[in-house]
Motif scaffolding. Structure first.
Motif, PDB file in Angstrom:
ATOM      1  N   TYR A 318      24.598 -26.764 -96.264  1.00 43.27           N
ATOM      2  CA  TYR A 318      24.872 -25.339 -96.068  1.00 43.27           C
ATOM      3  C   TYR A 318      24.966 -24.962 -94.598  1.00 43.27           C
ATOM      4  N   ALA A 319      24.178 -25.630 -93.754  1.00 39.33           N
ATOM      5  CA  ALA A 319      24.247 -25.352 -92.321  1.00 39.33           C
ATOM      6  C   ALA A 319      25.052 -26.415 -91.584  1.00 39.33           C
ATOM      7  N   TYR A 320      25.497 -27.447 -92.300  1.00 32.05           N
ATOM      8  CA  TYR A 320      26.389 -28.480 -91.763  1.00 32.05           C
ATOM      9  C   TYR A 320      25.755 -29.261 -90.602  1.00 32.05           C
ATOM     10  N   LEU A 321      24.468 -29.533 -90.690  1.00 29.37           N
ATOM     11  CA  LEU A 321      23.794 -30.314 -89.660  1.00 29.37           C
ATOM     12  C   LEU A 321      23.896 -31.802 -89.979  1.00 29.37           C
ATOM     13  N   ASN A 322      23.894 -32.640 -88.935  1.00 26.36           N
ATOM     14  CA  ASN A 322      23.839 -34.077 -89.164  1.00 26.36           C
ATOM     15  C   ASN A 322      22.397 -34.529 -89.320  1.00 26.36           C
ATOM     16  N   GLU A 323      22.190 -35.838 -89.522  1.00 23.86           N
ATOM     17  CA  GLU A 323      20.842 -36.348 -89.808  1.00 23.86           C
ATOM     18  C   GLU A 323      19.862 -36.054 -88.670  1.00 23.86           C
ATOM     19  N   ALA A 377      20.506 -15.203 -95.254  1.00 23.25           N
ATOM     20  CA  ALA A 377      20.749 -15.722 -93.905  1.00 23.25           C
ATOM     21  C   ALA A 377      22.137 -16.333 -93.784  1.00 23.25           C
ATOM     22  N   SER A 378      22.708 -16.238 -92.604  1.00 24.77           N
ATOM     23  CA  SER A 378      23.984 -16.890 -92.326  1.00 24.77           C
ATOM     24  C   SER A 378      23.764 -18.374 -92.078  1.00 24.77           C
ATOM     25  N   ALA A 379      24.835 -19.148 -92.126  1.00 21.16           N
ATOM     26  CA  ALA A 379      24.726 -20.584 -91.880  1.00 21.16           C
ATOM     27  C   ALA A 379      24.229 -20.865 -90.467  1.00 21.16           C
ATOM     28  N   GLN A 380      24.590 -19.996 -89.516  1.00 25.34           N
ATOM     29  CA  GLN A 380      24.155 -20.202 -88.139  1.00 25.34           C
ATOM     30  C   GLN A 380      22.659 -19.941 -87.966  1.00 25.34           C
ATOM     31  N   MET A 381      22.131 -18.958 -88.687  1.00 23.89           N
ATOM     32  CA  MET A 381      20.719 -18.590 -88.543  1.00 23.89           C
ATOM     33  C   MET A 381      19.812 -19.398 -89.463  1.00 23.89           C
ATOM     34  N   LEU A 382      20.373 -20.015 -90.483  1.00 25.51           N
ATOM     35  CA  LEU A 382      19.550 -20.697 -91.487  1.00 25.51           C
ATOM     36  C   LEU A 382      18.638 -21.770 -90.893  1.00 25.51           C
ATOM     37  N   GLY A 454      26.247 -17.865 -95.579  1.00 21.73           N
ATOM     38  CA  GLY A 454      27.305 -18.238 -94.651  1.00 21.73           C
ATOM     39  C   GLY A 454      28.611 -18.536 -95.352  1.00 21.73           C
ATOM     40  N   GLY A 455      28.916 -17.784 -96.399  1.00 28.03           N
ATOM     41  CA  GLY A 455      30.152 -18.006 -97.124  1.00 28.03           C
ATOM     42  C   GLY A 455      30.052 -19.058 -98.206  1.00 28.03           C
ATOM     43  N   GLN A 456      28.878 -19.687 -98.377  1.00 29.05           N
ATOM     44  CA  GLN A 456      28.698 -20.732 -99.378  1.00 29.05           C
ATOM     45  C   GLN A 456      27.803 -20.215-100.514  1.00 29.05           C
ATOM     46  N   PRO A 457      28.094 -20.604-101.763  1.00 25.04           N
ATOM     47  CA  PRO A 457      27.235 -20.178-102.877  1.00 25.04           C
ATOM     48  C   PRO A 457      25.864 -20.824-102.781  1.00 25.04           C
TER      49      PRO A 457
END
Length: 484
Positions: A318-323, A377-382, A454-457
């Motif tokens: 959801y926040a698109y972070l890597n490992e 929360a938005s993806a950026q703030m999550l 952030g636009g994701q379900p």
């Protein structure tokens, strides 16, 4: 009493009111035992951030790769109770070294595995090794420290277990980033091999076990009933995965597992009534604090595994972070856990009740806050919000986990040490498998419903966080009824 070397106590057995001294050699032995325990827990938590890398490297599908974690946990749980009894019969040192050797050999197989099937098989054997050595660890620690001094080391061990559960993904993310490439996950198993060789070598030299009261007899029929009870009763829950909400397909298998569980209980009662030694003597739970402590441990580890998995996959998907970034978000929470563990280690044992209850309440309420964060929360703030809440959750876990383990075992006599310890670990591993399974089915089963992050379900993560929070509130409710 001696365990851990040729030294005897630096002071003779003191009179009432005097200080009891534990020699440094035995503290070193304690550290060796805790380190081996930490490796087995590390192998529960470390692979969450490595799933994608392992799947790409081995070519296994999602279900096969998920079996790495599930197979390890189920094998771990299945071996615990029989191993605790075998340790009481054969001697804890010998069984401990056998379990360590099995764990090391299977870690090597996992590191070298050419495909996903070899990896799953290696993980299953690794889980058996962990399940064999773990109850001996608790039993040996209880031999090192007299009853009046056990609270602190048992609390420290519980704190270490909780810290490793949270540090596991952090360490794994850093190691994989440094190693690089699709095969970077293999280094997670080479850590087991290298550290394990050192620890086992020290254990072979340091760990000594004095004679103690032992009863003869091994309930083989009980073992044969227990294994399918665990595999059929828990395994199908753990294997429910992405988008698979057809629970009715696994219901008959779960019912078979429940039937084996009932047969196991009946068998153990009859075995005890015939004055033979059962795998799990149910009368053991009459020892003060043990029964409720076992249940609390189960619920807490359902949260530890399920909650960590929820946070990890949510940050990646959801926040698109890597490992590595995911691991760094969780790092402050690990520090908070260490602080909480050091805090409770300095407090008196008579405060354990309050720590257990309020630590679980704090964690349960915080996971409800996680659910709200997924909804607004938005993806950026999550990452920032989840990382902050996770600090509170980790602190609550630290101040409750170690006192619960110490309190549960405080009244258990030496000759029941391995079995009592394995009953706690059994509840933890079963709780971990159930927690992971329920989190996955809720997370993916409701993942396409319209609650955006952030636009994701994100209805799935919202509900999964509530499930995890309820686990901790149940633990608090059980502990609340165990007031002195």
């Amino acid at each position: 009493m001696q365990c851990g070397g040729n030294m005897t106590r630096t002071e003779s057995e003191p009179a009432s009111g005097e200080t009891i001294s534990i020699p440094k050699t035995q503290w070193i032995t304690y550290g060796v035992l805790v380190a081996m325990n930490a490796l087995t827990i590390f192998d529960v938590s470390k692979l969450g951030v490595a799933f994608d890398s392992i799947q790409r490297s081995t070519g296994g599908n999602g279900v096969i790769v998920q079996l790495m974690l599930v197979g390890y946990t189920l094998a771990y749980a299945s071996a615990l109770l029989p191993a605790g009894r075998i340790g009481d019969l054969m001697g804890r040192r010998s069984v401990f070294l056998i379990g360590c050797s099995l764990f090391l050999l299977s870690s090597f197989i996992c590191a070298m595995s050419p495909n996903a099937y070899w990896l799953v098989a290696g993980r299953f054997v690794q889980g058996i090794g962990a399940g064999v050595l773990m109850p001996q660890t608790l039993g040996l620690i209880q031999r090192i420290f007299p009853p009046e001094l056990r609270a602190k080391p048992l609390a420290m061990m519980g704190a270490c277990t909780s810290a490793v559960s949270l540090f596991g993904p952090v360490v794994a993310g850093v190691v994989m980033q440094i190693a690089g490439g699709n095969d970077s996950w293999r280094w997670l198993f080479w850590i087991d091999v290298v550290v394990g060789v050192i620890v086992v070598g020290m254990a072979y030299v340091l760990v000594k076990e004095p004679s103690s009261e032992r009863k003869r007899g091994l309930d083989v029929v009980g073992i044969l009933l227990l294994i399918p009870a665990v595999i059929f009763g828990v395994g199908p829950i753990s294997l429910i995965s992405e988008g698979d909400m057809s629970s009715f397909r696994v219901l008959p298998v779960i019912l078979i597992g429940m039937a084996f569980t009932c047969l196991f209980i009946v068998r153990e009662r009859r075995t005890a009534a015939c004055n033979r030694e059962p795998i799990l003597d149910l009368t053991m739970f009459k020892f003060k604090h043990l029964g409720r402590g076992v249940l609390v441990s189960g619920f807490m580890h359902a949260t530890a595994t399920g909650g960590t998995l929820l946070i990890t996959i949510s940050l990646e998907q959801y926040a698109y972070l890597n490992e590595l970034t995911t691991a760094l978000v969780m790092l402050p929470a690990s520090v908070a856990m260490l602080y909480g563990a050091s805090l409770v280690a300095r407090r008196q044992q008579n405060r354990a009740y309050a720590f257990i209850v309020w630590g679980n309440v704090l964690g349960g309420v915080s996971f409800i806050a996680v659910s709200v964060a997924f909804g607004v929360a938005s993806a950026q703030m999550l990452p920032l919000i989840l990382g902050t809440i996770l600090i509170v959750i980790s602190f609550g876990s630290a101040i409750s986990a170690s006192p619960n383990q110490a309190r549960a075992l405080i009244a258990v006599p030496d000759y029941r040490a391995s079995v009592a310890g394995s009953s706690i670990q059994f509840a933890q591993r079963v709780g971990s498998a159930i927690g992971m399974g329920l989190v996955l089915v809720v997370y993916y089963g409701f993942g396409r419903s319209a609650v955006p992050v952030g636009g994701q379900p994100a209805l799935g993560p919202c509900l999964a966080a509530i499930v995890v929070g309820v686990f901790l509130l149940c633990a608090a409710a059980i502990a609340q009824g165990d007031h002195d």
